[in-house]
Structures are given as C-alpha cells and as structure tokens.
Design an enzyme around this catalytic site. Sequence first.
Site, short mmCIF file in Angstrom:
data_model
loop_
_atom_site.label_atom_id
_atom_site.label_comp_id
_atom_site.label_asym_id
_atom_site.label_seq_id
_atom_site.Cartn_x
_atom_site.Cartn_y
_atom_site.Cartn_z
N SER A 151 0.98 -1.21 -0.01
CA SER A 151 -0.12 -0.04 -0.01
C SER A 151 0.93 1.27 0.12
CB SER A 151 -0.97 -0.14 1.18
OG SER A 151 -1.95 -1.12 0.94
N VAL A 152 2.20 1.16 0.29
CA VAL A 152 2.92 2.47 0.10
C VAL A 152 2.87 3.07 -1.18
CG1 VAL A 152 5.41 3.34 0.07
CG2 VAL A 152 4.73 1.78 1.89
#
Length: 589
Positions: free
Chosen positions: A305-306
């Site tokens: 999700s970064v």
Amino acid sequence: MLKKRMMVWVVVSFVCLGLLMGRLMEIQLFATKSFSKHQINLLEASVKQRSQEVILDSGRGNFLDRNGSPIIYEDIPVLILFPFLKKIDWDAEKIGKIIGVDKKLLYQKVEKAKKPFAFGDPNPIHLTSSQMEKINALKVPGVFAVKRKYLLANTPAEQLIGLVKENQQELNERYPDKEYSPQTLIGISGLEKSFDEFLIAEGKSKLVYHVDGDGAPLFGVNVKYVDSSNPYYPVNIKTTIDKKIQLAAEKLVTQHGIKKGGLVLLDIENNSVLSLVSRPSINHKDPYKGNGIENMMVKQQIIGSVFKTVVAAAAIDNNLNDPTRTFDCSRKINGDPDLKYRHGMLNFKDSFARSCNRTFGQIANELKDINPNLIGDYANKLGLIGQVGWQGTIFHLDQFKQLPDEEAGRVFISEDAKKDKNFVAMTGIGQHEVRATPLGVANMMATIARGGEKDMVRVASKIEYQNGTTMYEFPKTESKGDSIAPYTAMKLQELLREVVTNEQGTGRWFKDLPYAIAGKSGTAETGKFENKQQLHNKWFAGYFPFEDPKYVLVTVNLDVTEDQGGVNLLFADMVKKLYEIDTENNGAQ
C-alpha cells in the site's frame, strides 16, 4: 658401447643442467614478483626472511562519517617494542614510569616476543600525546610511540560500506596496467567495491629492521620507517552517514527483532543517507553464506500500500480526487464483500488514510483508461523506481555509481499487464509486478517533502586527500526526467499527514510522537508461505517534522507472518531517538 653410454650421460647431464639453469633464471630474473601458481613475490619473501616489521597502516583508503569520524578503523597511539631489545641493554624503567607499567612486565613481554608488537595487544594501551613525546624523546632503539590503525570490532552500516579481500585474478582483471602485490586487498561489495580504484593501497606504512639468523640486528639497531611518502594518499571517502545516529539505529533494529529488513534514514535537504541498516547481518566467517552480504535496502521488494502514494499523485493531477465522491470500502478489490475490513463508504482522503484497497484498485483502472502509462510515469516522477543512487562522471570513470549493487524498481514488466483490468487493480495497491527498493521509497517521500524536487540519493559527499583537502566533491544533483508539480506535492503532503491525524488512519499510532509525522503504511503479500501461513512485507515510510521537513524514515520487515513483525514500534522509537539527539545537539550549541 661404453662410448655411447658416455654420450647419453653427457647429454642427460647437459639437459638437467639446462633445466636447472632455466629454473634459476625464472626464480632470479623472470618470475621474481609472481612465482608459481600462487603468484608469490620472491623479492618480498626474501626481504621478509631477513627482516621483521610491524604494519602501522595497510595503505588502503578509509571511510569517514559526515563529521569526519572514522567508520571502519581508529588510529590508536601505541607503544611498539621490537624483539631485539632482549639482546641489548635498554632502560625499561623510564618507559614504564611514563606509561604507568612495571618494568618487569615490559621485560617479560619482550622476552616472549618473536616479532614486533604493540604493548597490550589485542587491546593496546592508548598513549596520550604527552606520553608519546616523552617516549620518543628518549630515543631508545626498538621503542617507538606511534599511531597504528586498528579495525573496529563492528563496522557500522556494514553492508553499505562493504567488504574487502585478497583475490589475485580479480585484481589483475580490474587493474591490468598496474603492478600490485598479490596480497593487495580489493573491495568485493558496497562502497569498498564502488570506490576501489580510489581506495586501493599504493604502499604500507611500517617499521622495519633487518635481522640475522638468530633474530639479532643485522645492521645495528636502526629501525627504518617505511611509507609511501605521499601526503595525499591514501584517500578518505567522506560518507553522509552520521555515526552516532547509525549506531543508535542498529541497536533499535536489533532490539525490535528484525531478522530480514531494516531501515533507511535520509536528510531531506541534501537527499543524503544519514543511516542505513540491513538485516541479516554479514557472516564474517563466510560472507557468502546466507544473504547477509546483500544490502536489503537497495534490493527491490514488494511494497504493497505504500504504492498508493503514486496512484494518489496521478489521481490528483487527473481530477480523480473529488472530495464529494465516495467508494465502497466494505468490499474487496474484486467487488466481493470484505469481511475483515468493513470501512463503509469513504471519500478519497479517508480512503488514503485508512488504506482502502477498493478505492485505489478502482482509481488505477480509471487512470489506465486515460493512459496505460500514467501509473508508471508517476512512479518515475516521484523518484520511486529506477536506480535512485548518485551516478555521474568522475575523472575518467563514465557513469560512476556510488551504489553499484542497487536494483532498479519497476511497475509493470509486460505491456499487456498495463491494459488488464485485474492486473492494473492489483498494481494500484502495490502488488502484482510492482517492486521498489526501500531506498527508492525513501527517495519518493523526500521528493514529496521537498515540494516535488527530485534529486539523486548520495551516500558519499567527498573524496578527500590524506591532508584533508578535497579531491572530488559529489554535488547535490537533480535526477533526470520530470517530477511532480508543487501543487501535487502539497496535496500529497496533506494526504500523508492525514494518515497520522485521522482517528482511523493506519499511522494514528504516531500522533503523539515528539515530531509531527506524515507517512504511509504498507502490508504486502509476498506469495511465499511458512507453515502454511502467507508471508508479508511490512512497511512504514514517512517524513518529519511535518511543518519543517528534516528527515525521511523508512522501516521495513520482510517475509513475516501477518500477525507478527510490525514496524510501527521501530519507526516510533527511531523518531524518539532522533528527537533526543537533536535536543542534545541544540543544547550543546
């Protein structure tokens, strides 16, 4: 018959004599520096048989931290004693009084010695400047107070600095036009490898005396000091590492049980590495056993999700971030009900703060419909993918790289994947073919914190001559290619801060830290399993203080189960430690 035998004997004798003469000529004239398959330097070996010496400095260049403190060695003022002292009358009592040691102990150590030694080795007595002056003023033959270089027991940032070893074949391949001793050390990894041409030893500094077969002085008691007689060499590589911060970071990574992973800390202003910790540690008995010699912070990883930060940047510039629009965050990326995360209907900002997969999978496909290359383009604009370490031309070295082992991040491998709805959705949440290094993630955060300015990441700032003057300075250098606009950076800054300030944000654990944090979490599925459990990469990447950005910190724990190996506590403790160090430094000013 007898005459024939005599002729054969004469011929055989001449052949043997010829072979013997040829062998002697090879030894005496032709192969004096590289005899036999072991590449023995016969001249050096001959001198060693007739002399005893103590090496003060190997002659290889060294590494310094950003404040000029040695990273891999320390120069220790020591007392050197030569074995021939046992054969002469010398005043041990005066020497003992100067250093506070009984003369009997000095006599005892010399009597047992077979070669020159530093008194107290392996933990030699550290002499003061005054003691050195007094000892050398006595001019006792075979007694010297000098500085000797000692390797530190533990090298900070060991994967970044790298290792050296003897390798005659590699030495000859790298430097075919130069003659080096087969025992010359060369860099095999990290900065030792990339800067090897500058660091390689031109000659050792040593104290030497010649002896007879019984070890007695051959030409009196004069000891000769030998060095390269060059005030400029060996050079020092001044790194951007802060040794104090580095040691603190390594301690914290160990305390938090990171077995594979580590952290990267950047100075935002000049985009340089202040600290880098990689685990597992190097197995010094067998460096190639396991993967300890690899710097995990420059190896591509699944970032999860970064990567939503990239999708958010593209969404902002393409007007897909309408604050009135909502997304069903109680559903998975494929539309099925999400029984684990039931976030309900969220707008764009809250979706980012709570890391809603459904939102960013959907937006990724909308970006694909606009232009299949958009997501990859924005990953480039943010400085996430490709090689982000400093590279350029230095003297005759074209495209010199400070980090030659750095892997290049990527978004898509195939053109078809850019147009596939399912693949694009997975890409939008940092899965499928998305890969980036922790250093690349740190660079992305630094680019955002600077308002869109995209620079190369430096791990070394200068090459310095031995006398402290500058041989070459690595300038702060912009990365090639487009970057995000200042407005886009500002909106991303707001989103990253919301991750921490939002009551349900994935970074809410950091809202009470002494520095205001902005950042993004990530939990990536690796596709690997252990005991039938899916393994994950766990991340938190952020910058601080939010109002006046100074640091970027990326923490990552690789290949851990979902219920283990979080990095929030490591990130928080590192922030607290930096605040403590900054407070001490400000108080000392």
